[in-house]
Design an enzyme around this catalytic site. Structure first.
Site, mmCIF file in Angstrom:
data_model
loop_
_atom_site.group_PDB
_atom_site.id
_atom_site.type_symbol
_atom_site.label_atom_id
_atom_site.label_comp_id
_atom_site.label_asym_id
_atom_site.label_seq_id
_atom_site.Cartn_x
_atom_site.Cartn_y
_atom_site.Cartn_z
ATOM 1 N N PHE A 18 -5.206 -8.626 -2.246
ATOM 2 C CA PHE A 18 -5.641 -7.742 -3.405
ATOM 3 C C PHE A 18 -6.210 -8.803 -4.547
ATOM 4 O O PHE A 18 -5.533 -9.739 -4.864
ATOM 5 C CB PHE A 18 -4.504 -7.056 -4.109
ATOM 6 C CG PHE A 18 -4.858 -5.862 -4.761
ATOM 7 C CD1 PHE A 18 -4.965 -4.706 -4.296
ATOM 8 C CD2 PHE A 18 -5.116 -6.017 -6.192
ATOM 9 C CE1 PHE A 18 -5.430 -3.645 -5.169
ATOM 10 C CE2 PHE A 18 -5.412 -4.989 -6.858
ATOM 11 C CZ PHE A 18 -5.603 -3.514 -6.289
ATOM 12 N N HIS A 48 2.390 -9.947 -0.124
ATOM 13 C CA HIS A 48 1.786 -8.962 0.511
ATOM 14 C C HIS A 48 0.478 -9.223 1.212
ATOM 15 O O HIS A 48 -0.360 -8.509 1.575
ATOM 16 C CB HIS A 48 1.394 -8.254 -1.023
ATOM 17 C CG HIS A 48 2.391 -7.683 -1.875
ATOM 18 N ND1 HIS A 48 3.048 -6.564 -1.644
ATOM 19 C CD2 HIS A 48 2.940 -8.155 -2.924
ATOM 20 C CE1 HIS A 48 3.892 -6.197 -2.443
ATOM 21 N NE2 HIS A 48 4.045 -7.399 -3.471
ATOM 22 N N HIS A 58 8.856 -3.637 -5.893
ATOM 23 C CA HIS A 58 7.368 -3.739 -6.249
ATOM 24 C C HIS A 58 6.947 -2.744 -7.079
ATOM 25 O O HIS A 58 5.964 -3.104 -8.029
ATOM 26 C CB HIS A 58 6.666 -3.829 -4.753
ATOM 27 C CG HIS A 58 5.064 -3.737 -4.974
ATOM 28 N ND1 HIS A 58 4.476 -4.790 -5.667
ATOM 29 C CD2 HIS A 58 4.145 -3.101 -4.349
ATOM 30 C CE1 HIS A 58 3.141 -4.541 -5.417
ATOM 31 N NE2 HIS A 58 3.026 -3.647 -4.561
ATOM 32 N N GLU A 172 2.150 -1.928 5.132
ATOM 33 C CA GLU A 172 0.808 -1.953 4.746
ATOM 34 C C GLU A 172 -0.045 -3.095 5.540
ATOM 35 O O GLU A 172 0.586 -3.983 5.903
ATOM 36 C CB GLU A 172 0.575 -1.998 3.241
ATOM 37 C CG GLU A 172 1.275 -0.868 2.530
ATOM 38 C CD GLU A 172 1.189 -1.097 1.123
ATOM 39 O OE1 GLU A 172 1.233 -0.061 0.195
ATOM 40 O OE2 GLU A 172 1.407 -2.367 0.535
#
Length: 208
Positions: A18, A48, A58, A172
């Site tokens: 990210f 992550h 989180h 994820e």
């Protein structure tokens, strides 16, 4: 032997994270040579990066760390559902056709081919009501083949807040490109990081 599908993306220097998150970096702290019998690397990364499990910490101050989360949700019967090309949000109607006999773990494939070498921000995520719909049907863990269960631009993280409300576990950044729709055994255990908000996992599916 039962077939295994590795559903974890590769991790390497330059793996996408990210924007603003800590990238994966590796260097050699020791190398085999005179006076040194081993190679030893040093790794820096966001928890992550790659396939990972978020902890409640989180998205909620004071909530459980990933080291405190029970492991049972990360291991057991699982259903892979193809929702390729559904648009920005996976809605309950996209999953209704596989509702019968739904196991406690559901992984959703949204990509025809996962992008593992660069960041993309137009990925599919979960509509919050979809996660509530799954929780109401006994699902305890959800997974997706994108960077987040929420859209990249979200500042309210509505889907993550539904995870918190229903005490759902989440995976994820999975890679489901080669996995046919159907039922499997999921094995995706997080590390026992007692202060962390997430953990990398080596996620695999095993045929039943």
């Amino acid at each position: 032997m039962k077939r295994l599908w590795d559903i974890s993306p590769p991790l390497f220097n330059g793996s996408p994270v990210f924007p603003g998150d800590t990238p994966y970096r590796q260097r050699w702290a020791a190398s085999i040579g005179p006076g040194c019998p081993v190679n030893v690397s040093e790794i820096t990364l966001s928890p992550h990066a790659g396939a990972h499990a978020d902890a409640p910490l989180h998205y909620a101050d004071g909530a459980a760390t990933i080291g405190d989360v029970p492991l049972d949700a990360f291991l057991g019967p699982c259903r892979v559902v193809h929702c390729i090309g559904v648009g920005p949000l996976v809605q309950p109607e996209h999953l209704a056709r596989v509702e019968s006999g739904l196991p406690a773990r559901v992984l959703v494939r949204t990509n025809q081919r996962s992008v593992v070498d660069r960041w993309v921000d137009d990925f599919s995520a979960f509509a919050p009501q979809t996660l509530a719909w799954l929780a109401q049907r006994g699902v305890r863990l959800v997974g997706i083949d994108t960077a987040s269960v929420d859209p990249a631009a979200s500042k309210t993280l509505d889907a993550h807040q539904v995870l918190l409300k229903h005490d759902l576990r989440v995976l994820e950044n999975l890679v489901l490109d080669e996995v046919p729709e159907g039922d499997y055994e999921l094995i995706a255990l997080p590390l026992r990081l007692v202060q962390a908000d997430a953990s990398p996992v080596r996620a695999v599916l095993r045929e039943l």
